[in-house]
Scaffold this motif. Structure first.
Motif, PDB file in Angstrom:
ATOM      1  N   ARG A  73      46.816 -47.732 -20.016  1.00  0.00           N
ATOM      2  CA  ARG A  73      47.115 -48.540 -18.777  1.00  0.00           C
ATOM      3  C   ARG A  73      47.673 -47.862 -17.829  1.00  0.00           C
ATOM      4  N   LEU A 124      54.624 -41.562 -21.484  1.00  0.00           N
ATOM      5  CA  LEU A 124      53.523 -41.562 -20.052  1.00  0.00           C
ATOM      6  C   LEU A 124      53.047 -40.221 -19.746  1.00  0.00           C
ATOM      7  N   ALA A 125      51.854 -40.203 -19.497  1.00  0.00           N
ATOM      8  CA  ALA A 125      51.138 -39.073 -19.322  1.00  0.00           C
ATOM      9  C   ALA A 125      50.725 -38.852 -17.892  1.00  0.00           C
ATOM     10  N   SER A 145      49.708 -42.463 -17.222  1.00  0.00           N
ATOM     11  CA  SER A 145      48.847 -43.566 -18.276  1.00  0.00           C
ATOM     12  C   SER A 145      49.865 -43.625 -19.468  1.00  0.00           C
TER      13      SER A 145
END
Lengths: 387, 387
Positions: free
Chosen positions: B260, B286-287, B314
């Protein structure tokens, strides 16, 4: 999947599962949207746009065809009537225009007119590259890739008056930089003497003054290469140990100052793996200043849909103290994550490929042809497993 | 600095020290190069291009003038003859063209013709915004910023058929998204009821159906807002606790699935601080998938040179388990890093500004004018200290 007016997530999930797609339902949605936007689109273009490997895209296409959401035309995939209803009414996707910048291919960098000439020359240089050694993760960048990198560095104040180090250079970026005829000083390190020989030859023919050094990057840099450079560019093996090792060498080579820059090319990977990459960068005290997806394009590279991102990293005060020195572990994909893939030719014969086998990858298979019928045209990947 | 043919690093370092520039010699080099490329360039444009605060740029200009490398013209700074020799011959910078893409302002996103109309309308909406509360780190985005964000989300398959959450919306991005007339469902959370009232009014006047919820983000999200959204956009306070808190709320609001997306606007900061930001992202699973410098433009925001980057993050499987729930600590810049700056008007009078003082920032000072002579035109920052 008889009823497409069901929960769309369910429909998409079902296709993702059948096609064995790690990325899940969002990948299916993205592909359907791209086909809608394009009208018809081939697997290669889809792969580049969605940034997923061609075999995965091919597997998804097959599943989408089975449930009659898309059909196959000469030019590629097209939505069926049923597919159009699903995309428009169920997924709610109706907007037909793309606003990605055509002028710069969404890189933010508009190449000048004269770049065409440089790309043409780069193509001639590239034809002299020896065959890529996939065992050491070589995958040759297209001529435009090296030229783009050179202009990006120029634009960012990282070429003129700079000492530049290339940690590995199977993409011939050094030659592209030299083509720009700035006063940049260029040094190339590579383990592959075949490549270095060609770079040296071209450099001498063109009076480029590129300094070529044979070096196994698992070993620490020699003293005269340490704390010396302003900028580094590297396109390392797409494994975490390979990444950390190449970046360690980059930091070693850079001047001992915060804010020195590394241009890193790396594969688009699912969030979980990109997070591991990010973790490696953080561990090395490297800050991401910019990340441009799809910047680097490659000659037929099965693994990453022909494209990788480029990111610009900055060193910090702590970077020098965080690096790996001499290293004797594994770094290449074939050593760390060997997989075996089964490909089916159009006559139904199945061949296994993998770095640990005789036929190392799909490119080799296509060149040799199916061992049973000799077909060289169309292969579909039907399975993939870790060794 | 009598001899500019000395070691250029020494020359640049000396100027950086005198101008009290944390970013060091590279900032000075970048500014000289930008002036060379532009011919003449004003402080504001320099600030935006170099992505450093206006007062810092002004201080550097002053030092460069003192050593006769640049002079002041009507249109801004220009290299002196001596400056040109230094840039061309000592720094080795001679290439005169910029290849940043003018078509998309290097964002990779080419706005369509009709965007002009939407920007004009967004400007009318924006005029109804109440005064920014700098105590809670409000800094209003320019109309183009909100429109750019909306198109970026549309382009990336993140608007159509999506439920979208805005964690704070002093930039009126919700209205820009609504202007695109997709079927996206929009929810806005903000602590500022004045802002929400205006958004609600405009939404009703235009039939936008934006859902506005008053919420102090230090508190966990209500159950009906949890695990619900496809996409989040946030432009949080530029402090680490503020960032981590807003991102925690973002993750809470998103569906419980890997992949997401969060659109995060954040200030350009020196590598050391950007590394802390990166560390926070990594801690939250979180990437970073993309990072576009200079994407967001603001109305006179002293702190970050009128521009911030946007990054697309992401979630991963672990994100949900890593968030901050209820939080009672400090999150705003004025609470965490209060500074006092001294500004000098053109008649030499010095005024202190800071969030802990009566005159909270340079914008307020410019509006009120110098307390001694009433001058409203030109202020130069002469010092900056932590409280």
């Amino acid at each position: 999947m008889s009823n497409i007016t069901n929960d769309p997530d369910e429909v998409l999930n079902e296709i993702a599962e059948k096609a064995n797609v790690f990325e899940g339902k969002e990948a299916i949605r993205a592909i359907l949207r791209e086909i809608f936007l394009s009208g018809t689109i081939g697997t290669k273009s889809l792969s580049r746009k969605i940034k997923m490997p061609i075999p995965t895209i091919a597997a998804i296409r097959k599943e989408l065809e089975k449930v009659n959401l898309i059909s196959r035309e000469k030019k590629g995939a097209i939505l069926t009537k049923r597919g159009l209803i699903f995309v428009n009414d169920v997924l709610g996707i109706n907007y037909l225009e793309s606003h990605s910048c055509k002028k710069c291919d969404s890189t933010g960098l508009a190449l000048p007119h004269e770049a065409e000439k440089l790309i043409a020359k780069q193509r001639i240089f590239s034809e002299r590259r020896p065959k890529p050694q996939t065992e050491i993760d070589q995958a040759f960048g297209r001529p435009i890739t090296a030229i783009r990198r050179a202009y990006l560095m120029l634009e960012n104040n990282d070429l003129e008056g700079r000492e530049i180090l290339l940690i590995g250079d199977d993409d011939f970026t050094s030659l592209a930089i030299a083509q720009l005829k700035t006063n940049a000083k260029i040094t190339v390190l590579d383990i592959d003497t075949r490549l270095l020989k060609v770079i040296k030859e071209i450099s001498e023919e063109n009076n480029f003054h590129i300094n070529c050094v044979t070096h196994d990057l698992r070993k620490s840099l020699a003293e005269d290469l340490t704390n010396r450079f302003d900028v580094v560019l590297t396109d390392p093996p797409y494994t975490i140990p390979g990444l950390e090792l190449f970046l360690s060498r980059a930091i070693q080579g850079l001047k001992d100052e915060s804010g020195r820059k590394i241009y890193l090319a790396y594969a688009h990977r699912p969030p979980k793996i990109q997070l591991e990459v990010q973790n490696s960068l953080t561990k090395l005290g490297l800050a991401i200043q910019q990340l441009i997806p799809g910047f680097n394009l490659y000659e037929g590279a099965e693994m990453h849909g022909n494209t990788t991102y480029i990111s610009i990293l900055s060193t910090t005060d702590s970077s020098k103290s965080l690096i790996t020195l001499d290293f004797s572990g594994k770094i290449y994909t074939g050593e760390l994550n060997p997989t075996i893939r089964e490909y089916q030719c159009k006559n139904g014969h199945i061949t296994e490929v993998g770095l640990t086998l005789e036929t190392k990858n799909i490119e080799v298979l296509k060149e040799k042809g199916c061992p049973v019928c000799g077909d060289t045209e169309e292969f579909i990947r039907i399975s993939r497993r870790k060794v």
